[in-house]
Design a protein around this motif. Structure first.
Motif, mmCIF file in Angstrom:
data_model
loop_
_atom_site.group_PDB
_atom_site.id
_atom_site.type_symbol
_atom_site.label_atom_id
_atom_site.label_comp_id
_atom_site.label_asym_id
_atom_site.label_seq_id
_atom_site.Cartn_x
_atom_site.Cartn_y
_atom_site.Cartn_z
ATOM 1 N N ALA A 158 0.824 -1.324 0.044
ATOM 2 C CA ALA A 158 -0.086 0.164 -0.046
ATOM 3 C C ALA A 158 0.931 1.358 0.126
ATOM 4 N N MET A 159 1.989 1.335 0.805
ATOM 5 C CA MET A 159 2.791 2.387 0.814
ATOM 6 C C MET A 159 3.393 2.618 -0.372
ATOM 7 N N ALA A 160 3.890 1.432 -1.204
ATOM 8 C CA ALA A 160 4.493 1.635 -2.327
ATOM 9 C C ALA A 160 3.665 2.118 -3.481
ATOM 10 N N LEU A 161 2.554 1.490 -3.476
ATOM 11 C CA LEU A 161 1.443 1.792 -4.526
ATOM 12 C C LEU A 161 0.964 3.076 -4.434
ATOM 13 N N GLY A 162 0.494 3.351 -3.250
ATOM 14 C CA GLY A 162 -0.026 4.789 -2.880
ATOM 15 C C GLY A 162 0.925 6.066 -3.309
ATOM 16 N N GLY A 163 2.107 5.652 -2.455
ATOM 17 C CA GLY A 163 3.014 7.077 -2.649
ATOM 18 C C GLY A 163 3.713 7.010 -4.215
ATOM 19 N N GLY A 164 3.703 5.875 -4.831
ATOM 20 C CA GLY A 164 4.203 5.456 -6.247
ATOM 21 C C GLY A 164 2.953 6.242 -7.187
ATOM 22 N N LEU A 165 1.839 6.179 -6.990
ATOM 23 C CA LEU A 165 0.868 6.655 -7.946
ATOM 24 C C LEU A 165 0.804 8.167 -7.825
#
Lengths: 174, 99
Positions: B13-20
Motif C-alpha cells: 500500500a505504501m509503495a502503490l499509494g506513494g508511487g501513484l
C-alpha cells in the motif's frame, strides 16, 4: 517524537508515535515540495537562462506591502543577484529538498521565497492563510522535523566524520 | 502505541499509494519538462484566448493518478483500523459473593 531538550544537537531524533507511517509521509511530502520548487526553477532556466527578468518586475510590483520599500529596493539595486538567483536558487532548493540534502538550509531558502510570494501575491480575500502561506509552513515544518533524515541524503551526511566533528552542521542538514 | 509496518499489505500500500502520487506529480512532470513547452500542466493560450500549445500529458490524467494514490492510502489506513487488534477491556470481571 523524542527529543533531547538539554542538547538539541545530541538528539536522537525519531518519530515514536507515528512510526514508519510518519517517516514515509514526511519523505513523500519532502519530494513533492521539492519538485514544486525544482520545476519552477528549472523551467525558468530553460526559458530564460540565468537572466530571469520577471523576478525584478515582480519585486517592483510589490509596492505598499508589509515589506515596505525592501522589495522595490532589491529590484533596483540587487538585479545582478535577483535575475540569476531566482532560477538558480529555486532549482537548488528544489533539489536539496527532493533528495533530502542540506534540507534545513534548503527549507530556509524556500521559506524566504515563500514569504516574498505570500506577501507579493496577496489575495487575502479569504483570509491571511493562503496557499502560499501553507507552502511557507510546509518548508518550516520540513526544517523542524529534520525531514532529510528520512529516506534522504542527510541521514548519510550526518554520519560522516565532518559532521561528527562539527555537530552544528546539523542546523543546516537534518 | 508504537506503529509497526510488517505485513506485505502495508508495504504494498505504501509503495502503490506513494508511487501513484509521485508518478502523477514528479514522474509525468519530468516527462512534461522534457517534452518542451508548455512546462506547466495547462494549455497555453494567446491574447485572443486561442490554445496555441497543449501539454503532452493530460492534466486530468495526472490528477487522477494523484487522487488514486490518496485513495489507496486512505483504504490502507481503513484496513489497518479494521485489522488492528486492541481496545478491548482486558480487565476480567469476577463474580463476588456478598458477605
Amino acid at each position: 517524537m523524542a527529543t533531547n531538550t538539554a542538547n538539541p544537537l545530541a538528539e536522537e531524533f525519531a518519530f515514536d508515535i507515528g512510526g514508519p507511517v510518519a517517516k514515509y509521509w514526511v519523505a513523500l511530502l519532502r519530494v513533492i515540495t521539492g519538485w514544486y520548487f525544482f520545476h519552477a526553477g528549472v523551467t525558468k532556466i530553460i526559458e530564460s537562462g540565468f537572466n530571469y527578468a520577471g523576478a525584478t518586475g515582480y519585486l517592483q510590483g510589490m509596492t505598499g506591502t508589509a515589506l515596505g520599500p525592501l522589495p522595490v529596493w532589491m529590484a533596483n539595486n540587487l538585479a545582478w543577484l535577483v535575475k540569476p538567483g531566482v532560477p538558480l536558487f529555486e532549482t537548488l532548493i528544489g533539489l536539496g529538498i527532493m533528495f533530502g540534502a542540506l534540507t534545513r538550509l534548503a527549507a530556509f531558502g524556500g521559506a524566504i521565497f515563500m514569504t516574498l510570494f505570500w506577501v507579493g501575491n496577496g489575495g487575502y480575500g479569504h483570509g491571511l492563510v493562503t496557499g502560499d502561506f501553507q507552502t511557507l509552513l510546509i518548508f518550516v515544518t520540513l526544517a523542524a522535523l529534520a525531514a532529510g533524515r528520512y529516506y534522504g541524503l542527510d541521514a548519510v551526511l550526518e554520519q560522516t566524520a565532518l559532521v561528527e566533528r562539527h555537530p552544528k552542521l546539523k542546523y543546516l542538514l537534518g | 502505541m508504537r506503529d509497526t509496518i510488517t505485513t506485505t499489505i502495508d508495504k504494498a500500500a505504501m509503495a502503490l499509494g506513494g508511487g501513484l502520487i509521485l508518478l502523477g506529480v514528479v514522474g509525468l512532470g519530468i516527462v512534461e519538462v522534457l517534452a518542451g513547452p508548455p512546462y506547466g500542466a495547462a494549455p497555453t493560450t494567446n491574447d485572443a484566448g486561442e490554445v496555441i500549445a497543449t501539454p503532452m500529458v493530460d492534466a486530468n490524467l495526472r490528477v487522477f493518478l494523484v487522487v488514486a494514490g490518496l485513495v489507496v492510502l486512505l483504504a490502507w489506513q481503513v484496513y489497518r483500523i479494521a485489522a488492528t487488534a486492541g481496545g478491548e477491556d482486558a480487565t476480567q470481571r469476577v463474580e463476588m459473593t456478598a458477605d
